[in-house]
Write a protein that holds these residues in place. Structure first.
Motif, PDB file in Angstrom:
ATOM      1  N   CYS A 149      76.946  41.374 -72.808  1.00  0.00           N
ATOM      2  CA  CYS A 149      76.985  39.916 -72.624  1.00  0.00           C
ATOM      3  C   CYS A 149      75.922  39.542 -71.603  1.00  0.00           C
ATOM      4  N   ILE A 150      75.281  38.399 -71.832  1.00  0.00           N
ATOM      5  CA  ILE A 150      74.221  37.939 -70.920  1.00  0.00           C
ATOM      6  C   ILE A 150      74.739  37.821 -69.476  1.00  0.00           C
TER       7      ILE A 150
ATOM      8  N   ASN B 208      74.170  40.723 -67.195  1.00  0.00           N
ATOM      9  CA  ASN B 208      72.797  41.193 -67.070  1.00  0.00           C
ATOM     10  C   ASN B 208      71.864  40.171 -66.446  1.00  0.00           C
ATOM     11  N   GLU B 209      72.395  39.042 -66.026  1.00  0.00           N
ATOM     12  CA  GLU B 209      71.574  37.961 -65.492  1.00  0.00           C
ATOM     13  C   GLU B 209      72.334  37.381 -64.297  1.00  0.00           C
ATOM     14  N   PRO B 210      71.625  37.031 -63.216  1.00  0.00           N
ATOM     15  CA  PRO B 210      72.352  36.420 -62.093  1.00  0.00           C
ATOM     16  C   PRO B 210      72.804  35.007 -62.462  1.00  0.00           C
ATOM     17  N   MET B 211      74.016  34.869 -62.901  1.00  0.00           N
ATOM     18  CA  MET B 211      74.513  33.572 -63.382  1.00  0.00           C
ATOM     19  C   MET B 211      76.027  33.527 -63.265  1.00  0.00           C
TER      20      MET B 211
ATOM     21  N   HIS C  19      82.499  32.015 -72.688  1.00  0.00           N
ATOM     22  CA  HIS C  19      81.740  30.867 -73.194  1.00  0.00           C
ATOM     23  C   HIS C  19      80.417  31.322 -73.804  1.00  0.00           C
ATOM     24  N   TYR C  20      79.881  32.430 -73.315  1.00  0.00           N
ATOM     25  CA  TYR C  20      78.543  32.852 -73.760  1.00  0.00           C
ATOM     26  C   TYR C  20      78.588  33.795 -74.949  1.00  0.00           C
ATOM     27  N   CYS C  21      79.318  34.895 -74.845  1.00  0.00           N
ATOM     28  CA  CYS C  21      79.279  35.866 -75.949  1.00  0.00           C
ATOM     29  C   CYS C  21      80.460  35.723 -76.895  1.00  0.00           C
TER      30      CYS C  21
ATOM     31  N   LEU D 274      70.782  40.615 -75.819  1.00  0.00           N
ATOM     32  CA  LEU D 274      72.059  40.341 -75.139  1.00  0.00           C
ATOM     33  C   LEU D 274      72.794  39.163 -75.780  1.00  0.00           C
ATOM     34  N   GLU D 275      74.104  39.312 -75.882  1.00  0.00           N
ATOM     35  CA  GLU D 275      74.907  38.285 -76.535  1.00  0.00           C
ATOM     36  C   GLU D 275      75.114  37.090 -75.601  1.00  0.00           C
ATOM     37  N   GLY D 276      74.917  35.912 -76.152  1.00  0.00           N
ATOM     38  CA  GLY D 276      75.060  34.694 -75.343  1.00  0.00           C
ATOM     39  C   GLY D 276      73.764  34.262 -74.685  1.00  0.00           C
ATOM     40  N   ALA D 277      72.683  35.040 -74.884  1.00  0.00           N
ATOM     41  CA  ALA D 277      71.411  34.736 -74.217  1.00  0.00           C
ATOM     42  C   ALA D 277      70.861  33.375 -74.654  1.00  0.00           C
TER      43      ALA D 277
ATOM     44  N   LEU E  44      72.502  30.739 -75.825  1.00  0.00           N
ATOM     45  CA  LEU E  44      73.318  29.641 -75.292  1.00  0.00           C
ATOM     46  C   LEU E  44      72.960  29.400 -73.825  1.00  0.00           C
ATOM     47  N   TYR E  45      72.836  30.474 -73.083  1.00  0.00           N
ATOM     48  CA  TYR E  45      72.472  30.338 -71.673  1.00  0.00           C
ATOM     49  C   TYR E  45      71.091  29.700 -71.539  1.00  0.00           C
TER      50      TYR E  45
ATOM     51  N   ASN F 224      75.698  39.045 -81.923  1.00  0.00           N
ATOM     52  CA  ASN F 224      76.501  37.829 -81.847  1.00  0.00           C
ATOM     53  C   ASN F 224      76.208  36.843 -82.973  1.00  0.00           C
TER      54      ASN F 224
END
Lengths: 150, 311
Positions: free
Chosen positions: A113-114, A117-120, A136-138, B104-107, B109-110, B127
């Motif tokens: 999931c993002i 792997n990302e500062p968020m 909400h993301y993946c 990466l999943e959700g990338a 959307l982010y 995804n």
């Protein structure tokens, strides 16, 4: 019951978290990072409760919890009670409910999931009926009882 | 400004899907236009995907846009530790639309949340892949004349195949009947079966893949059964040849039946099927061009009327 009333009444300013299941007391204490508090903290466990049989209770002076802090607790243990005291008066008494959306509380269980792997901030939608939270993301879901907190 | 990004089309309404299908049909009628002249389309492929990238870049070029971007994440600042957010913010200064692929999943959307430039999700891990879904829908619509009341047979890897998951959800408004044909280890995940139950979508699960079991299909949607998906290699050896489509299996199938495949194929469709009138996978890929022309225009706020009336 008399003892509990005394404990609560003895606070001038602060918060009481009540109706903590006895097996969750120390988890809750850890989540609140009570070891960092400098003002008086009272922790009680296996106290008598008419509702629960036995319960835990945490009382902290000079501390008023944010919604964010309370959300973390609600994820671990729903239905605890918060009492806020100012100048010896109870100004607020409510159940610590799980919000519909958890922001930066839960860690996604999906390693790709993002959010891992990302500062968020993480965002999870809560489905109380199914007992699930959904990223909400993946889109991956987790059971509320098996969540890892951030 | 309203963010017109396309991250997922799974919850699109019947009207919105029809609108995009009509737009794709208009582009099929005339694929080369100048409606995007002066626009810059960025294609950011943080994960390589030659097929999808070429399709998007061709779509942008055929509409007169200029294309910037990268095809290989090794040449980007991501390898220097730049965050996705920073890369998107930077490219947003240059481009009118960002097409992105990420492992990466959700990338996507982010990304759509950190910029006002519309994002088109060209695949985020396992995804979502909405442009593939759009071209699948367009291919079904074009070959069957409708999306309503179809028998859609999905074959192969239904567990990891994101294209079948996206297609399943997008068909929700059209009263489909699904047949899920897969080995036990790669069967349709519970969450999608649950989705079908919740939405009242009919489905039948089976493991046999024969001339008889596919006789009632309108669409046969084939996917790859990949060795690396199996935890038990004995199981793989047992089923690997069970989900291969051969020309001699098409004897009883419906006249209108078309075979779709997201490509690339390995061995799951024998080459002798290519000459059958039912084979449609190469045209399906071509439909991807028109579908992607439509998606790029839609996120830029260009309407079907404007496209039709373009001089």
């Amino acid at each position: 019951m008399k003892n509990k009333d005394l404990l609560v009444a003895a606070l001038q300013n602060g918060s009481v978290i009540d109706h903590i299941p006895t097996d969750k007391l120390f988890t809750i204490a850890r989540l609140l990072e009570l070891e960092k508090f400098v003002e008086p903290v009272t922790i009680g466990n296996n106290l008598e409760s008419s509702k629960m049989g036995k319960k835990g209770l945490i009382k902290v002076s000079g501390k008023f919890f944010t919604d964010q802090e309370l959300s973390r607790l609600a994820v671990v243990c729903p239905n605890m009670q918060l009492t806020v005291i100012r100048d010896y008066e109870v100004v607020e008494k409510r159940e610590i409910a799980l919000p519909a959306r958890l922001v930066n509380v839960v860690k996604c269980a999906n390693p790709v999931c993002i959010t891992n792997n990302e500062p968020m901030k993480t965002i999870f939608e809560v489905d109380k009926l199914k007992g699930l939270v959904q990223c909400h993301y993946c889109g991956k879901t987790q059971k509320i009882g098996k969540i890892n907190l951030l | 400004m309203e963010n017109r990004s396309i991250v997922s089309i799974a919850d699109y309404s019947r009207e919105k899907i029809q609108y995009l299908l009509d737009m794709a049909a208009e582009f099929e009628r005339k694929p080369n236009r100048t409606i995007l002249q002066g626009k810059v389309v960025a294609t950011l492929f943080f994960e390589p995907s030659t097929r999808t990238r070429l399709s998007f870049e061709t779509a942008a070029n055929r509409l007169g846009a200029r294309v910037i971007g990268f095809a290989d994440p090794k040449i980007t600042s991501g390898t220097k530790g730049e965050t996705l957010k920073d890369t998107i913010k930077m490219v947003s200064n240059y481009a009118d639309v960002i097409v992105m692929r990420h492992k990466l999943e959700g990338a996507a959307l982010y990304a759509s949340e950190v910029t006002n430039v519309p994002i088109i999700n060209a695949g985020d891990g396992s995804n979502l892949h909405p442009s593939q879904t759009m071209l699948d829908l367009y291919s079904i619509y074009k070959t069957q004349g409708t999306l309503e009341n179809l028998n859609i047979y999905m074959v192969g890897d239904l567990k990891y195949g994101r294209t079948v998951h996206s297609l399943l959800m997008s068909m929700r408004p059209y009263n489909p009947t699904f047949h899920f044909i897969a080995p036990k280890e790669l069967e349709m995940p519970e969450e999608y079966k649950e989705y079908c139950k919740e939405k009242g979508i009919k489905y039948i699960e089976q493991q046999d893949f024969t001339e008889d079991t596919i006789a009632d299909a309108d669409i046969l949607y084939m996917t790859r059964v990949q060795k690396e998906r199996f935890s038990d290699l004995m199981e793989y050896e047992r089923v690997k040849d069970a989900y291969i489509l051969r020309a001699d299996m098409l004897g009883k199938c419906r006249d209108n039946m078309k075979i779709l495949h997201p490509l690339p194929r390995v061995n799951e469709i024998e080459y002798d099927v290519d000459d059958s009138k039912h084979a449609y996978y190469f045209q399906q890929a071509q439909n991807g061009l028109y579908a992607r022309e439509a998606l790029i225009c839609d996120v830029l706020g260009i309407t079907l009327d404007e496209i039709k009336n373009e001089k």
